[in-house]
Enzyme design. Sequence first.
Site, PDB file in Angstrom:
ATOM      1  N   ARG A   1       0.822  -1.228   0.000  1.00  0.00           N
ATOM      2  CA  ARG A   1       0.000   0.000   0.000  1.00  0.00           C
ATOM      3  C   ARG A   1       0.850   1.270   0.000  1.00  0.00           C
ATOM      4  O   ARG A   1       0.462   2.281   0.609  1.00  0.00           O
ATOM      5  CB  ARG A   1      -0.971   0.055   1.186  1.00  0.00           C
ATOM      6  CG  ARG A   1      -1.924  -1.080   1.302  1.00  0.00           C
ATOM      7  CD  ARG A   1      -2.907  -1.191   0.142  1.00  0.00           C
ATOM      8  NE  ARG A   1      -3.702  -2.382   0.347  1.00  0.00           N
ATOM      9  CZ  ARG A   1      -3.354  -3.586  -0.123  1.00  0.00           C
ATOM     10  NH1 ARG A   1      -2.278  -3.731  -0.878  1.00  0.00           N
ATOM     11  NH2 ARG A   1      -4.111  -4.633   0.109  1.00  0.00           N
TER      12      ARG A   1
ATOM     13  N   SER B   1     -10.446  -0.062   4.011  1.00  0.00           N
ATOM     14  CA  SER B   1      -9.610  -0.266   5.199  1.00  0.00           C
ATOM     15  C   SER B   1      -9.029   1.067   5.644  1.00  0.00           C
ATOM     16  O   SER B   1      -8.363   1.749   4.861  1.00  0.00           O
ATOM     17  CB  SER B   1      -8.478  -1.240   4.890  1.00  0.00           C
ATOM     18  OG  SER B   1      -9.007  -2.527   4.709  1.00  0.00           O
TER      19      SER B   1
ATOM     20  N   GLU C   1      -4.239   4.010   6.103  1.00  0.00           N
ATOM     21  CA  GLU C   1      -4.121   3.689   4.672  1.00  0.00           C
ATOM     22  C   GLU C   1      -4.817   4.796   3.866  1.00  0.00           C
ATOM     23  O   GLU C   1      -4.410   5.133   2.769  1.00  0.00           O
ATOM     24  CB  GLU C   1      -4.779   2.330   4.403  1.00  0.00           C
ATOM     25  CG  GLU C   1      -4.738   1.919   2.941  1.00  0.00           C
ATOM     26  CD  GLU C   1      -5.216   0.487   2.725  1.00  0.00           C
ATOM     27  OE1 GLU C   1      -4.923  -0.387   3.560  1.00  0.00           O
ATOM     28  OE2 GLU C   1      -5.882   0.257   1.697  1.00  0.00           O
TER      29      GLU C   1
HETATM   30  C1  LIG Z   1     -15.617  -0.693   0.218  1.00  0.00           C
HETATM   31  C2  LIG Z   1     -14.150  -0.497  -0.102  1.00  0.00           C
HETATM   32  C3  LIG Z   1     -13.333  -1.610  -0.283  1.00  0.00           C
HETATM   33  C4  LIG Z   1     -11.968  -1.433  -0.565  1.00  0.00           C
HETATM   34  N1  LIG Z   1     -11.193  -2.541  -0.749  1.00  0.00           N
HETATM   35  C5  LIG Z   1      -9.890  -2.385  -1.030  1.00  0.00           C
HETATM   36  C6  LIG Z   1      -9.056  -3.540  -1.221  1.00  0.00           C
HETATM   37  O1  LIG Z   1      -9.480  -4.688  -1.168  1.00  0.00           O
HETATM   38  N2  LIG Z   1      -7.746  -3.327  -1.490  1.00  0.00           N
HETATM   39  C7  LIG Z   1      -7.215  -2.075  -1.597  1.00  0.00           C
HETATM   40  O2  LIG Z   1      -6.013  -1.958  -1.846  1.00  0.00           O
HETATM   41  N3  LIG Z   1      -7.981  -0.986  -1.416  1.00  0.00           N
HETATM   42  C8  LIG Z   1      -9.299  -1.110  -1.142  1.00  0.00           C
HETATM   43  N4  LIG Z   1     -10.074   0.001  -0.962  1.00  0.00           N
HETATM   44  C9  LIG Z   1      -9.449   1.343  -1.038  1.00  0.00           C
HETATM   45  C10 LIG Z   1      -9.482   1.981  -2.448  1.00  0.00           C
HETATM   46  O3  LIG Z   1     -10.516   1.443  -3.230  1.00  0.00           O
HETATM   47  C11 LIG Z   1      -8.138   1.786  -3.164  1.00  0.00           C
HETATM   48  O4  LIG Z   1      -7.088   2.408  -2.451  1.00  0.00           O
HETATM   49  C12 LIG Z   1      -8.185   2.358  -4.586  1.00  0.00           C
HETATM   50  O5  LIG Z   1      -7.005   1.985  -5.258  1.00  0.00           O
HETATM   51  C13 LIG Z   1      -8.313   3.872  -4.622  1.00  0.00           C
HETATM   52  O6  LIG Z   1      -8.625   4.249  -5.948  1.00  0.00           O
HETATM   53  P1  LIG Z   1      -9.418   5.600  -6.248  1.00  0.00           P
HETATM   54  O7  LIG Z   1      -9.506   5.754  -7.725  1.00  0.00           O
HETATM   55  O8  LIG Z   1     -10.707   5.615  -5.522  1.00  0.00           O
HETATM   56  O9  LIG Z   1      -8.400   6.640  -5.638  1.00  0.00           O
HETATM   57  P2  LIG Z   1      -8.747   7.999  -4.868  1.00  0.00           P
HETATM   58  O10 LIG Z   1      -9.366   7.677  -3.543  1.00  0.00           O
HETATM   59  O11 LIG Z   1      -9.478   8.915  -5.762  1.00  0.00           O
HETATM   60  O12 LIG Z   1      -7.274   8.530  -4.604  1.00  0.00           O
HETATM   61  C14 LIG Z   1      -6.403   7.823  -3.728  1.00  0.00           C
HETATM   62  C15 LIG Z   1      -5.002   8.454  -3.824  1.00  0.00           C
HETATM   63  O13 LIG Z   1      -4.479   8.216  -5.120  1.00  0.00           O
HETATM   64  C16 LIG Z   1      -4.172   9.455  -5.757  1.00  0.00           C
HETATM   65  N5  LIG Z   1      -4.469   9.330  -7.184  1.00  0.00           N
HETATM   66  C17 LIG Z   1      -5.676   9.066  -7.760  1.00  0.00           C
HETATM   67  N6  LIG Z   1      -5.541   8.995  -9.091  1.00  0.00           N
HETATM   68  C18 LIG Z   1      -4.232   9.222  -9.368  1.00  0.00           C
HETATM   69  C19 LIG Z   1      -3.464   9.281 -10.577  1.00  0.00           C
HETATM   70  N7  LIG Z   1      -4.027   9.090 -11.780  1.00  0.00           N
HETATM   71  N8  LIG Z   1      -2.137   9.542 -10.486  1.00  0.00           N
HETATM   72  C20 LIG Z   1      -1.553   9.732  -9.267  1.00  0.00           C
HETATM   73  N9  LIG Z   1      -2.220   9.696  -8.092  1.00  0.00           N
HETATM   74  C21 LIG Z   1      -3.555   9.431  -8.150  1.00  0.00           C
HETATM   75  C22 LIG Z   1      -5.048  10.482  -5.065  1.00  0.00           C
HETATM   76  O14 LIG Z   1      -4.522  11.800  -5.187  1.00  0.00           O
HETATM   77  C23 LIG Z   1      -5.034   9.965  -3.643  1.00  0.00           C
HETATM   78  O15 LIG Z   1      -3.855  10.361  -2.978  1.00  0.00           O
HETATM   79  C24 LIG Z   1     -11.432  -0.138  -0.677  1.00  0.00           C
HETATM   80  C25 LIG Z   1     -12.259   0.992  -0.526  1.00  0.00           C
HETATM   81  C26 LIG Z   1     -13.610   0.817  -0.245  1.00  0.00           C
HETATM   82  C27 LIG Z   1     -14.475   2.033  -0.098  1.00  0.00           C
END
Ligand SMILES: Cc1cc2nc3c(=O)[nH]c(=O)nc-3n(C[C@H](O)[C@H](O)[C@H](O)COP(=O)(O)OP(=O)(O)OC[C@H]3O[C@@H](n4cnc5c(N)ncnc54)[C@H](O)[C@@H]3O)c2cc1C
Length: 299
Positions: free
Chosen positions: A172, A221, A291
């Site tokens: 992560r 998480s 996280e």
């Molecule tokens: C119900 C639920 C279940 C989940 N299960 C998991 C799981 O099993 N495993 C897991 O790892 N995570 C999980 N997550 C967390 C989350 O889904 C992941 O971390 C996911 O990768 C975040 O993607 P996002 O597009 O929503 O990022 P965002 O929340 O929009 O952004 C997260 C971070 O990434 C940065 N970012 C976004 N896009 C870019 C880009 N193009 N370039 C550079 N930086 C960028 C943002 O600035 C921010 O710092 C879960 C979340 C929820 C709500």
Amino acid sequence: MNGLQPNPGLRGELRHDEPLAGYTSWRVGGPARSLYRPADRDDLVAFLRDLEPEEPLLWLGLGSNLLVRDGGFSGTVIATQGALDEIRLDGDLGIYAESGCACAKIARTAARAGLVGAEFLAGIPGTLGGALAMNAGAFGGETWPLVDWVETLDRAGRLRRRTPADYQIAYRSVHGPEGEWFLAARLNLLAGDVQAGQARIRSLLERRSNTQPTGQPSGGSTFRNPPGDHAARLIEAAGLKGLAIGGAEVSHKHANFIVNTGGATARDIEQLLEQVRDEVERQFGVRLVPEVHTVGEEA
Ligand SMILES: Cc1cc2nc3c(=O)[nH]c(=O)nc-3n(C[C@H](O)[C@H](O)[C@H](O)COP(=O)(O)OP(=O)(O)OC[C@H]3O[C@@H](n4cnc5c(N)ncnc54)[C@H](O)[C@@H]3O)c2cc1C
């Protein structure tokens, strides 16, 4: 297309004072001073070239790992979801996807093409850009081991192709060149069976809905697992399941999730997160590391 255009040549959508609660899975967060949803990559390059060099930037995927404070973000948000969403098979065993593609779409596209290795992405409710920034993973799979190369963009609009060797990648956690964001990636997969891949996706989604509060707004998480242990186990052992501040509650179903039971503010969530971290440290001497990424200003 809505909103004002600073430059008539731009084709994306620019909004001002845009509430971010609708862009995050916790359903909280104050307004962004500006939010830009580019029409495509060329449009984004043009937008960035026009931007003041000092303007704070936040890239936003599906907001599923983001706690935006109630005072919002005094800068410009680049919204990739629904914008940078090209996806295609690339060569025999590859998938090329832009950073706004939903992880679930990548998993399904791969499985349909008989490519295996990306099934774990099916239940991660974020974009590829977020998965690259977080090294998202589940059920033994992680994002970066799949990466052949990424395309990045800096704030001057310069494009680069980089390989995993350019990044320090851990659980992560991803550190790479400063001031660059992910525009797209090529993922390397393995040849497999269409039915087997699709069955694995169904079974992983079922395991997830049995163990996680998937029907309630959350940030997934809250804390990373500490070495050799699980954050959820420590939080539950500390007797914190069900602990609530305002509309924020430690989930009864999965102790490492903080859910919004309705009407939570970002402040409620942040205070609950801090209380959980402090109580686990007091009882077990382990300081949990969030996280979720917290951004923006207090109200
Ligand atoms: C119900 C639920 C279940 C989940 N299960 C998991 C799981 O099993 N495993 C897991 O790892 N995570 C999980 N997550 C967390 C989350 O889904 C992941 O971390 C996911 O990768 C975040 O993607 P996002 O597009 O929503 O990022 P965002 O929340 O929009 O952004 C997260 C971070 O990434 C940065 N970012 C976004 N896009 C870019 C880009 N193009 N370039 C550079 N930086 C960028 C943002 O600035 C921010 O710092 C879960 C979340 C929820 C709500």
